[in-house]
Motif scaffolding. Structure first.
Motif, mmCIF file in Angstrom:
data_model
loop_
_atom_site.group_PDB
_atom_site.id
_atom_site.type_symbol
_atom_site.label_atom_id
_atom_site.label_comp_id
_atom_site.label_asym_id
_atom_site.label_seq_id
_atom_site.Cartn_x
_atom_site.Cartn_y
_atom_site.Cartn_z
ATOM 1 N N ASP A 185 -10.112 55.481 -4.852
ATOM 2 C CA ASP A 185 -10.594 55.447 -6.227
ATOM 3 C C ASP A 185 -9.460 55.266 -7.240
ATOM 4 O OD1 ASP A 185 -9.451 57.957 -6.027
ATOM 5 O OD2 ASP A 185 -11.236 59.074 -6.618
ATOM 6 N N SER A 205 -12.420 55.867 -11.004
ATOM 7 C CA SER A 205 -12.357 57.197 -10.375
ATOM 8 C C SER A 205 -13.761 57.712 -10.068
ATOM 9 C CB SER A 205 -11.614 58.161 -11.291
ATOM 10 O OG SER A 205 -10.338 57.663 -11.605
ATOM 11 N N THR A 206 -14.497 56.957 -9.291
ATOM 12 C CA THR A 206 -15.881 57.264 -8.972
ATOM 13 C C THR A 206 -16.129 56.932 -7.508
ATOM 14 O OG1 THR A 206 -16.653 55.034 -9.491
ATOM 15 C CG2 THR A 206 -16.559 56.585 -11.324
ATOM 16 N N GLY A 216 -16.182 53.270 -7.337
ATOM 17 C CA GLY A 216 -14.840 52.699 -7.322
ATOM 18 C C GLY A 216 -14.180 52.829 -5.965
ATOM 19 N N ALA A 217 -14.347 53.973 -5.314
ATOM 20 C CA ALA A 217 -13.767 54.160 -3.982
ATOM 21 C C ALA A 217 -14.373 53.181 -2.975
ATOM 22 C CB ALA A 217 -13.976 55.602 -3.527
#
Length: 467
Positions: free
Chosen positions: A424, A429-430, A433-434
């Motif tokens: 992420d 940063s979610t 996203g990862a």
């Protein structure tokens, strides 16, 4: 046990959701893959603790049914996503107000019509239900906040403007959102033309919950992506706890792919060195750990700032009557950013006859977190919390990477041929996203290995949310 001479095409270091998602795409393309994880379980920060029949998430990240990677990642079609009641509840001046996400509404005229139509309708909190994925609601069922004096969203006209703005946002292509000028999220909200009451009473507490960023220092592009997902889907949690997502990914990989309890001490383009089993040779290495661990293996990799998150879990046999709603504090009158009777959303998280209330504190926690949280929850829910039992207080000083501007939503995942990185900290940063960073990394590896990947082309842009 992993033998020192074991060979693989790709070694993935780290069994978080990014590494597991990448491993799925690699194995589905016929690339032999080994995932090495230092811990004795998979999932990284998406961990769930079991206490006396309760399932307690260590970091209360919120998911959205609008996340593209939940549909695109192999094996996640079997993930059960349980939605919160549509929209959110806002606590302001001693009262709770419903604010909904108008997915599918017909623009400003339709939004205003919906506000007027619902002004006299009785309020209800929908019961939790299981769906994968969530279908779009018919236009007549779009949840819209009621107009009432003192509501944190302002007048009926203000609410209609907000509803229309969210409707337009849900239909805006992601590339257009990413082309907007980048500012800190708080500053961007101030110049968007919405009433100050709407911003302070709804958008600030909502974005703080979605981005785990109480001061809204994140990039406005990340905030726009978070609102885009909120407006186009439903906030939700995985059935059985956050760990259900990584465990499903791990369980559906070929047997023997994931090896836990193996600590990697160094990496190269064609091998990794482990503390337990020596050197494992391969054709490519993907570092899929958190940002700090990745920088230890890849000197020179930037380590971002981090945002702290504290989750406090309580149980009671007399739960508040808020149903499956996510409750936000529009007044910011205490440490709790958002809270919910999570067992009303996912009954599997609590034993029969008990309710699980999970509350999230953003930023540094107060010195006596449980006491401060109890006092705040008593005001938010309008009931005494004196008899509630504290199950756990989980504090993560480095819960999520900060996304302050300028923030590159697509940091490089290919460092050089044979050496890659994902997580992420490379996207948003979610969970989205990862997963997306794992998607991009696997595409780069397959391209460098010369593997035909026509059936596994990476989505060109990410979509954001938090927890």
């Amino acid at each position: 046990m992993l033998e020192p001479a074991y060979q693989a095409d790709v070694v993935v270091v780290g069994a978080g959701v990014a590494g597991l998602a990448a491993a799925h795409r690699l194995t589905s393309a016929g690339v032999t893959t080994t995932v090495l994880e230092a811990a004795h379980g998979v999932g990284g920060r998406m961990a769930t603790e079991k206490v006396d029949g309760f399932r307690l998430d260590r970091i209360g990240q919120l998911l959205s049914t609008a996340y593209p990677e939940l549909r695109l990642t192999p094996a996640l079609d079997g993930l059960a996503l349980l939605p919160f009641a549509p929209g959110v509840l806002l606590h302001s001046e001693g009262r709770r107000h419903r604010a909904g996400a108008p997915a599918g509404a017909g623009g400003a005229r339709g939004a205003l019509h919906a506000v007027r139509a619902l002004a006299s309708a009785p309020r209800s909190v929908p019961a939790p239900r299981r769906l994968v994925p969530v279908p779009k609601a018919p236009r007549s069922q779009v949840p819209v906040p009621r107009s009432r004096p003192g509501a944190p969203l302002g007048s009926a006209v203000d609410q209609a403007r907000l509803t229309a703005a969210l409707t337009r946002l849900a239909g805006t292509p992601v590339e257009r959102l990413l082309a907007r000028p980048e500012l800190p999220a708080a500053q961007a909200l101030a110049v968007r033309g919405l009433p100050a009451r709407t911003i302070d009473g709804f958008l600030r507490p909502l974005l703080a919950a979605l981005l785990c960023d109480p001061d809204l220092t994140a990039s406005s592009r990340c905030a726009d992506l978070a609102l885009h997902a909120f407006a186009g889907g439903r906030l939700c949690v995985p059935e059985g706890g956050a760990e259900a997502l990584p465990e499903l990914l791990a369980r559906t990989l070929p047997p023997g792919t994931v090896r836990t309890g193996v600590r990697v001490t160094s990496v190269a383009t064609n091998a990794v060195t482990t503390a337990e089993h020596g050197v494992v040779r391969c054709r490519a290495v993907l570092v899929a750990t958190d940002a700090r661990a990745a920088a230890e293996l890849l000197p020179g990799l930037r380590v971002p700032e981090f945002l702290p998150v504290t989750v406090v879990h309580h149980t009671t046999d007399d739960p508040p009557a808020t149903g499956a709603a996510l409750l936000l504090d529009a007044d910011r009158g205490g440490p709790v950013a958002h809270t919910a009777v999570v067992s009303h959303v996912d009954p599997s998280r609590a034993p029969a006859g008990r309710a699980l209330v999970s509350s999230t504190v953003l930023g540094p926690p107060p010195s006596d977190a449980d006491t401060a949280v109890r006092i705040h929850l008593s005001r938010l829910y309008g009931t005494s919390t004196a008899r509630w039992e504290t199950l756990a207080v989980h504090h993560a000083a480095e819960a999520v990477p900060a996304m302050r501007p300028p923030h590159d939503l697509r940091r490089p995942v290919r460092l050089l041929a044979g050496l890659y990185v994902c997580g992420d900290h490379r996207d948003t940063s979610t969970v989205q996203g990862a997963l997306h960073s794992g998607h991009r990394a696997s595409a780069a590896i397959l391209a460098d290995l010369g593997v035909n990947r026509s059936m596994h082309t990476a989505d060109p842009v990410p979509s954001a949310h938090a927890a």
